[in-house]
Design an enzyme around this catalytic site. Structure first.
Site, PDB file in Angstrom:
ATOM      1  CD1 TRP A 110      -2.278  -1.736   1.411  1.00 19.60           C
ATOM      2  CD2 TRP A 110      -2.751  -1.289  -0.205  1.00 19.60           C
ATOM      3  NE1 TRP A 110      -3.226  -3.341   0.943  1.00 19.60           N
ATOM      4  CE2 TRP A 110      -3.495  -2.953   0.083  1.00 19.60           C
ATOM      5  CE3 TRP A 110      -3.254  -0.480  -1.141  1.00 19.60           C
ATOM      6  CZ2 TRP A 110      -4.132  -3.024  -1.016  1.00 19.60           C
ATOM      7  CZ3 TRP A 110      -4.040  -0.598  -1.995  1.00 19.60           C
ATOM      8  CH2 TRP A 110      -4.795  -2.249  -2.117  1.00 19.60           C
ATOM      9  CG  ASP A 181      -3.161   4.119   4.033  1.00 19.21           C
ATOM     10  OD1 ASP A 181      -4.577   3.268   4.100  1.00 19.21           O
ATOM     11  OD2 ASP A 181      -3.472   3.034   2.778  1.00 19.21           O
ATOM     12  CE  LYS A 205      -8.933  -2.396   4.507  1.00 16.61           C
ATOM     13  NZ  LYS A 205      -9.133  -3.562   3.989  1.00 16.61           N
TER      14      LYS A 205
HETATM   15  C1  LIG Z   1      -3.538  -0.326   4.093  1.00 15.71           C
HETATM   16  C2  LIG Z   1      -4.234   0.476   3.246  1.00 15.71           C
HETATM   17  N1  LIG Z   1      -4.266   1.035   2.069  1.00 15.71           N
HETATM   18  C3  LIG Z   1      -4.873   1.063   1.243  1.00 15.71           C
HETATM   19  C4  LIG Z   1      -6.350   0.253   0.907  1.00 15.71           C
HETATM   20  C5  LIG Z   1      -7.121   0.660  -0.601  1.00 15.71           C
HETATM   21  O1  LIG Z   1      -8.574   0.816  -0.071  1.00 15.71           O
HETATM   22  P1  LIG Z   1      -9.438   1.018  -1.366  1.00 15.71           P
HETATM   23  O2  LIG Z   1      -9.692  -0.437  -1.286  1.00 15.71           O
HETATM   24  O3  LIG Z   1     -10.390   1.525  -0.334  1.00 15.71           O
HETATM   25  O4  LIG Z   1      -8.677   2.256  -2.242  1.00 15.71           O
HETATM   26  C6  LIG Z   1      -6.508  -0.707   1.163  1.00 15.71           C
HETATM   27  C7  LIG Z   1      -7.234  -1.817   0.844  1.00 15.71           C
HETATM   28  O5  LIG Z   1      -7.175  -2.991   1.187  1.00 15.71           O
HETATM   29  C8  LIG Z   1      -5.393  -1.249   2.618  1.00 15.71           C
HETATM   30  O6  LIG Z   1      -5.836  -2.437   3.084  1.00 15.71           O
END
Ligand SMILES: Cc1ncc(COP(=O)(O)O)c(C=O)c1O
Length: 375
Positions: A110, A181, A205
């Site tokens: 991520w 994040d 989540k």
């Molecule tokens: C730590 C983290 N950041 C970003 C995301 C991306 O999220 P989204 O699918 O809402 O764009 C996720 C998705 O699982 C994640 O676990």
């Protein structure tokens, strides 16, 4: 909200990393209010985002979030769309200063995605710490970390959903804003929000259903953005409009509010942190006492209580077959979504706030039995 044993017994144990399990009490309340929300004669899905009933829903969700994390008054709470992934662009568009780099603490998939977006936007960035050489199984020690004085902001991911690592403390970045994040561990533990300039998280989540993105931003930082940025890409416009510049994800926001009520009834983030640690210990204990049958790549000090990753029989020629059998057999016993992320393979169990302890106990005993039969 009292739990319904009948409904609960018809639910499978869902270890998905997101969208993930929601509290059954919340789902029951949603069901009860679905056709007629508190005497309005309509569903929350059907009502105007500017009507009185929705004003209250929004206010209540915001108040619940503020209370849960003791968010100071100089921070704004926003409900946006586009997922956490959209924040990979929106944050640099708003907070990156000309010719002043963003410092990324690179700890997994991520942060990789966040870096990709910085590249697209040609935002200057540096990666001051990366754990890529360990396949992101570890986290850097940031005790003595000081970002350079010209840094726009520091980007970090608190909990690496795919790699199963979690920062237990956060670096002190002084006057330089720390952007985090927190998609996969927000509301799982107490937090000093004042350490951060901006926090973002996809809701799916620990907060509510997919489709809502939570942003907590120190108000002054929203003023960094160029005034000619597209309106919806500015935090400033959504602050002025109270997250209602356009139609927000109303039904999702309603559920986020109910989840906050549920969290409060559970004793808030302090109590949930303890419950989460106990649940995670049940699985880590199996991993650590399996005579090598299971292997957790993550050192104890940085293990995530939210996303637990492991492999079976490392080095064995039938490793993948055993892992596939594990996933299949678990599902046949009502334990679902245990496959690791497609980019890393192996196995993963996500034990978010709403994961019932009974599900974790069932998983732990299934794991012991699977090891006994196949070890
Ligand atoms: C730590 C983290 N950041 C970003 C995301 C991306 O999220 P989204 O699918 O809402 O764009 C996720 C998705 O699982 C994640 O676990």
């Amino acid at each position: 909200m009292t739990p319904s044993p009948i409904l609960e017994s018809h639910r499978s144990f869902n270890f998905s990393s997101g969208p993930a399990v929601l509290p059954v009490e919340v789902l029951e309340q949603v069901r009860n209010e679905l056709l007629d929300y508190r005497g309005t004669g309509m569903s929350v899905m059907e009502m105007s985002h500017r009507c009185k009933a929705f004003d209250e829903i929004l206010e209540q969700a915001l108040a619940g979030i503020r209370e849960a994390l003791s968010i100071p008054n100089d921070y704004e709470i926003l409900f946006l769309q586009g997922g956490a992934s959209f924040q990979f662009s929106m944050v640099p568009l708003n907070l990156a200063l000309p010719q002043q780099p963003v410092d990324v603490i690179h700890t997994g998939n991520w942060t990789k995605m966040a870096i990709e977006e910085m590249k697209r936007l040609t935002v200057a960035h540096v990666v001051s710490h990366s754990t890529e050489s360990t396949n992101f199984a570890t986290l850097p020690d940031l005790t003595h970390y000081h970002p350079a004085a010209n840094t726009s902001y520091v980007h970090l991911c608190s909990n690496n959903t795919i790699e199963g690592t979690q920062f237990k403390t956060f670096p002190k970045t002084g006057a330089i804003p720390l952007v985090c994040d927190m998609s996969s561990d927000i509301f799982s533990r107490p937090l000093d929000v004042s350490q951060f300039g901006l926090i973002f998280a996809g809701a799916q989540k620990n907060i509510g259903p997919a489709g809502v993105t939570l942003v907590v931003i120190r108000k002054d930082l929203a003023e960094r953005a160029a005034k000619n940025l597209p309106t919806l890409m500015q935090y400033r416009s959504q602050i002025v409009a109270g997250s209602r510049y356009n139609t927000p994800p109303t039904f999702g926001i309603y559920i986020c509010g109910l989840v906050m009520n549920w969290l409060k009834a559970k004793g808030g983030v302090t109590a949930i942190e303890k419950a989460n640690a106990e649940k995670a210990a049940l699985i880590y204990d199996v991993l650590d006492h399996s005579a090598g049958f299971y292997d957790s790549p993550v050192p104890q000090s940085v293990r995530s209580p939210m996303n637990l990753v492991w492999r079976i029989a490392p080095g064995a020629s039938n490793q993948e077959a055993l892992e596939a059998a594990f996933v299949k057999e678990a599902a046949s016993q009502g334990l679902h979504e245990l496959k690791g992320h497609r980019s890393v393979g192996g196995l993963r169990a996500s034990l978010y706030n709403a994961q019932p302890r009974a599900g974790v106990e069932a998983l732990a005993s299934f794991m012991r039995e699977f090891a006994r039969k196949n070890g």
